[in-house]
Write an enzyme that holds these catalytic residues in place. Structure first.
Site, PDB file in Angstrom:
ATOM      1  N   GLY A  80       0.806  -1.221   0.000  1.00 22.06           N
ATOM      2  CA  GLY A  80       0.000   0.000   0.000  1.00 22.06           C
ATOM      3  C   GLY A  80       0.833   1.262   0.000  1.00 22.06           C
ATOM      4  O   GLY A  80       0.705   2.099   0.896  1.00 22.06           O
ATOM      5  N   SER A 119      10.766   1.542   1.748  1.00 23.55           N
ATOM      6  CA  SER A 119       9.930   2.342   2.651  1.00 23.55           C
ATOM      7  C   SER A 119      10.600   3.656   3.018  1.00 23.55           C
ATOM      8  O   SER A 119       9.910   4.659   3.228  1.00 23.55           O
ATOM      9  CB  SER A 119       9.525   1.559   3.900  1.00 23.55           C
ATOM     10  OG  SER A 119      10.414   0.556   4.201  1.00 23.55           O
ATOM     11  N   ILE A 141      16.540  -7.630   6.557  1.00 27.44           N
ATOM     12  CA  ILE A 141      17.377  -8.831   6.579  1.00 27.44           C
ATOM     13  C   ILE A 141      18.231  -8.907   5.320  1.00 27.44           C
ATOM     14  O   ILE A 141      19.243  -9.578   5.309  1.00 27.44           O
ATOM     15  CB  ILE A 141      16.552 -10.123   6.735  1.00 27.44           C
ATOM     16  CG1 ILE A 141      15.653 -10.382   5.515  1.00 27.44           C
ATOM     17  CG2 ILE A 141      15.725 -10.105   8.005  1.00 27.44           C
ATOM     18  CD1 ILE A 141      15.126 -11.811   5.467  1.00 27.44           C
ATOM     19  N   ASP A 142      17.818  -8.201   4.252  1.00 25.44           N
ATOM     20  CA  ASP A 142      18.557  -8.287   2.974  1.00 25.44           C
ATOM     21  C   ASP A 142      19.898  -7.534   3.046  1.00 25.44           C
ATOM     22  O   ASP A 142      20.788  -7.790   2.236  1.00 25.44           O
ATOM     23  CB  ASP A 142      17.716  -7.700   1.840  1.00 25.44           C
ATOM     24  CG  ASP A 142      16.318  -8.305   1.773  1.00 25.44           C
ATOM     25  OD1 ASP A 142      16.163  -9.456   2.223  1.00 25.44           O
ATOM     26  OD2 ASP A 142      15.397  -7.628   1.297  1.00 25.44           O
ATOM     27  N   ARG A 186      16.261 -10.983  -1.384  1.00 25.06           N
ATOM     28  CA  ARG A 186      15.930 -10.228  -2.605  1.00 25.06           C
ATOM     29  C   ARG A 186      17.112 -10.239  -3.557  1.00 25.06           C
ATOM     30  O   ARG A 186      17.733 -11.273  -3.725  1.00 25.06           O
ATOM     31  CB  ARG A 186      15.508  -8.794  -2.264  1.00 25.06           C
ATOM     32  CG  ARG A 186      14.166  -8.726  -1.638  1.00 25.06           C
ATOM     33  CD  ARG A 186      13.278  -7.614  -2.242  1.00 25.06           C
ATOM     34  NE  ARG A 186      11.916  -7.860  -1.817  1.00 25.06           N
ATOM     35  CZ  ARG A 186      11.226  -7.120  -0.971  1.00 25.06           C
ATOM     36  NH1 ARG A 186      11.732  -6.013  -0.485  1.00 25.06           N
ATOM     37  NH2 ARG A 186       9.998  -7.457  -0.638  1.00 25.06           N
ATOM     38  N   GLN A 286      13.643 -16.665   8.878  1.00 28.90           N
ATOM     39  CA  GLN A 286      14.798 -15.763   8.973  1.00 28.90           C
ATOM     40  C   GLN A 286      14.427 -14.399   9.548  1.00 28.90           C
ATOM     41  O   GLN A 286      15.275 -13.648   9.996  1.00 28.90           O
ATOM     42  CB  GLN A 286      15.414 -15.537   7.574  1.00 28.90           C
ATOM     43  CG  GLN A 286      16.021 -16.777   7.004  1.00 28.90           C
ATOM     44  CD  GLN A 286      16.081 -16.744   5.486  1.00 28.90           C
ATOM     45  OE1 GLN A 286      17.103 -16.422   4.920  1.00 28.90           O
ATOM     46  NE2 GLN A 286      14.988 -17.070   4.840  1.00 28.90           N
ATOM     47  N   ARG A 287      13.146 -14.063   9.462  1.00 25.86           N
ATOM     48  CA  ARG A 287      12.728 -12.739   9.924  1.00 25.86           C
ATOM     49  C   ARG A 287      12.211 -12.767  11.356  1.00 25.86           C
ATOM     50  O   ARG A 287      12.349 -11.784  12.085  1.00 25.86           O
ATOM     51  CB  ARG A 287      11.610 -12.218   9.014  1.00 25.86           C
ATOM     52  CG  ARG A 287      12.082 -11.896   7.630  1.00 25.86           C
ATOM     53  CD  ARG A 287      11.492 -10.645   7.060  1.00 25.86           C
ATOM     54  NE  ARG A 287      10.089 -10.455   7.232  1.00 25.86           N
ATOM     55  CZ  ARG A 287       9.220 -10.271   6.243  1.00 25.86           C
ATOM     56  NH1 ARG A 287       9.649 -10.300   4.991  1.00 25.86           N
ATOM     57  NH2 ARG A 287       7.954 -10.039   6.482  1.00 25.86           N
TER      58      ARG A 287
END
Ligand code: F6P
Length: 360
Positions: A80, A119, A141-142, A186, A286-287
Site C-alpha cells: 500500500g 519504505s 534482513i537483505d 531479494r 529468517q525474519r
C-alpha cells in the site's frame, strides 16, 4: 522549563528481528530528553485509518521482554504505497495527503522511520511533501541499503540460516544427500554468502554471480569423489534459471515474489549428479527470530543516534553503521547506493579461498 517535543516512531516495510530494540532505544532517549514518544501503528497504514492508530510510549512499556522479541510491537506494512494505493475497485489512488493530515493531527515535531530502502524512499517523499523533520533507521534482513555496513535484522537472519545449515549437515551425512537451502535476500546475496561461509557450504549461488550448472555438478562430484558422502548448497532466492530467467510465484495477495529457485536447483543437481537431493526453503523463519546480541546492540545505537539527530535539528538523514562508528548519511544517498555483494570484496575472496563453488 522542559522543551516538550512529540516524536513519532513508525516501522515501515517487512518486519525483522531487532525492531523492538530500536523502538525501545528511541523511546528511552526521547524520555531522557523530557519529550513524548508516539508509536505509530501498522506502518503508514495506521495513518490512513480514522481514528489514527497510535500509542504514547514510555520506558514503562519496555519493562518486560519486548527488546528480546522478534517482530515489531507497533506492527508494520510492506504494502500500500500511499502514493499509489491499491483501492478495492482495482484503481490506484494517491493517498499521501491523508497520511500528512494524520501526522499533523498528532502534532508531531519529528518522525523517526525504521525501514528498508523502499519504505525509506516513501517516507522521504512524504516528509518532503509535508515538510516533516525525518530521520530514518535502516532495517532489512537483505542488508541491501547503501552507505551502512549493517541494517537491523541482517545479523539475526544470517544466524538463523547458519543454524539451518548446522541442522541440515547431520541429516545430509546420515542419508548421503545433497541438501539445498534456499534463503531470502531479494536481489542481494549477503545472507546466502555469509551463512554459506559460516555454515560450511560447498556451493553458494547468489544473484550477483551467474552460474553454470556444469560447475556446480563438478563441485558436488568432486566432494563425493574425495569420499565425503554429503554436500550443502545455499541458494539465494533471486538466483535465476541457467537461462537467466527470474523465478517468481504469485502469492495469495496477487503479488509476484521470488520463489522456486531452491527446487529448481535441487532438481538440476539431482539430474546432473545422480545424488539424492532435498530442498529446504527457509522463508520467514529468517525474519521472525529473537534478535541476536548484535542486532540488539546496533538497533540500540541507531535508536539513540536517531533521537540525537532530531535534537540537533537534523532532517533527511539516515543513521548508519560504518567502520565501527555510528554516523548519519543523506537518506537519498543511501537509497541511491544499492548495496549488493562486492564481487572483489573480502567475503567473495574468502569463499573462493575455501574452495566453495560460487557457480562461475
Ligand atoms: O525484504 C525482506 C524480505 O524478507 C525479502 O528477503 C523477501 O523477498 C521479502 O521480504 C518477502 O516479503 P513478504 O514478507 O511480503 O513475503
Amino acid at each position: 522549563m522542559v522543551d516538550d517535543k512529540r516524536i513519532g516512531i513508525v516501522c515501515s516495510g517487512g518486519d525483522c528481528a531487532g525492531l523492538n530494540a530500536a523502538i525501545r532505544a528511541a523511546v528511552f532517549r526521547i524520555a531522557e530528553l523530557g519529550w513524548t514518544a508516539i508509536g505509530l501503528k501498522e506502518g503508514t497504514a495506521g495513518l490512513l485509518q480514522r481514528p489514527l492508530q497510535y500509542e504514547v510510549l514510555t520506558p514503562d512499556n519496555f519493562s518486560g521482554d519486548i527488546m528480546r522479541r522478534g517482530g515489531t510491537m507497533l506492527g508494520t506494512t510492506n504494502k500500500g504505497n500511499p502514493f499509489a494505493f491499491p483501492m478495492a475497485d482495482g484503481s490506484v489512488k494517491d493517498r499521501s495527503h491523508e497520511i500528512l493530515e494524520g501526522l499533523r493531527e498528532l502534532s508531531l515535531d519529528a518522525l523517526i522511520g525504521i525501514g528498508g530502502d523502499g519504505s525509506s524512499a516513501i517516507l522521504r517523499r512524504l516528509a518532503v511533501q509535508g515538510n516533516v523533520q525525518l530521520i530514518t533507521v535502516p532495517k532489512t534482513i537483505d542488508n541491501d541499503i547503501g552507505l551502512t555496513e549493517n541494517a537491523i535484522g541482517f545479523d539475526t537472519a544470517v544466524s538463523v540460516a547458519t543454524e539451518a545449515l548446522d541442522r541440515l549437515q547431520p541429516t545430509a551425512a546420515s542419508h548421503h544427500r545433497v541438501m539445498v537451502l534456499e534463503v531470502m535476500g531479494r536481489d542481494a546475496g549477503h545472507i546466502a554468502l555469509q551463512a554459506g561461509i559460516a555454515g560450511g557450504a560447498d556451493v553458494i549461488l547468489i544473484p550477483e554471480i551467474p552460474y553454470s550448472l556444469k560447475k556446480v555438478a563438478e563441485k558436488i562430484n568432486q566432494v563425493r569423489a574425495r569420499g565425503r558422502n554429503f554436500a550443502l548448497v545455499v541458494v539465494s532466492e533471486a538466483v535465476r534459471t541457467t537461462e537467466g530467467e527470474a523465478l517468481e510465484q504469485t502469492f495469495t495477495d496477487g503479488e509476484r515474489r521470488f520463489g522456486g529457485v531452491g527446487n529448481y536447483v535441487g532438481e538440476l543437481i539431482a539430474d546432473a549428479t545422480g545424488a539424492e537431493t532435498r530442498v529446504t526453503v527457509l522463508g520467514h523463519v529468517q525474519r521472525g527470530s529473537m534478535p541476536n546480541w548484535r542486532d540488539r546492540m546496533i538497533a540500540s545505537a541507531f535508536g539513540v543516534h536517531a533521537v540525537d539527530l532530531v535534537r540537533d535539528g537534523k532532517s533527511d538523514r539516515m543513521v548508519a553503521w560504518w567502520n565501527r562508528q555510528i554516523i548519519d548519511v543523506a537518506i537519498e544517498d543511501a537509497i541511491a547506493n544499492y548495496h549488493s555483494v562486492e564481487l572483489d570484496g573480502p567475503l567473495v575472496r574468502t569463499a573462493r579461498g575455501l574452495g566453495i563453488c560460487l557457480g562461475d
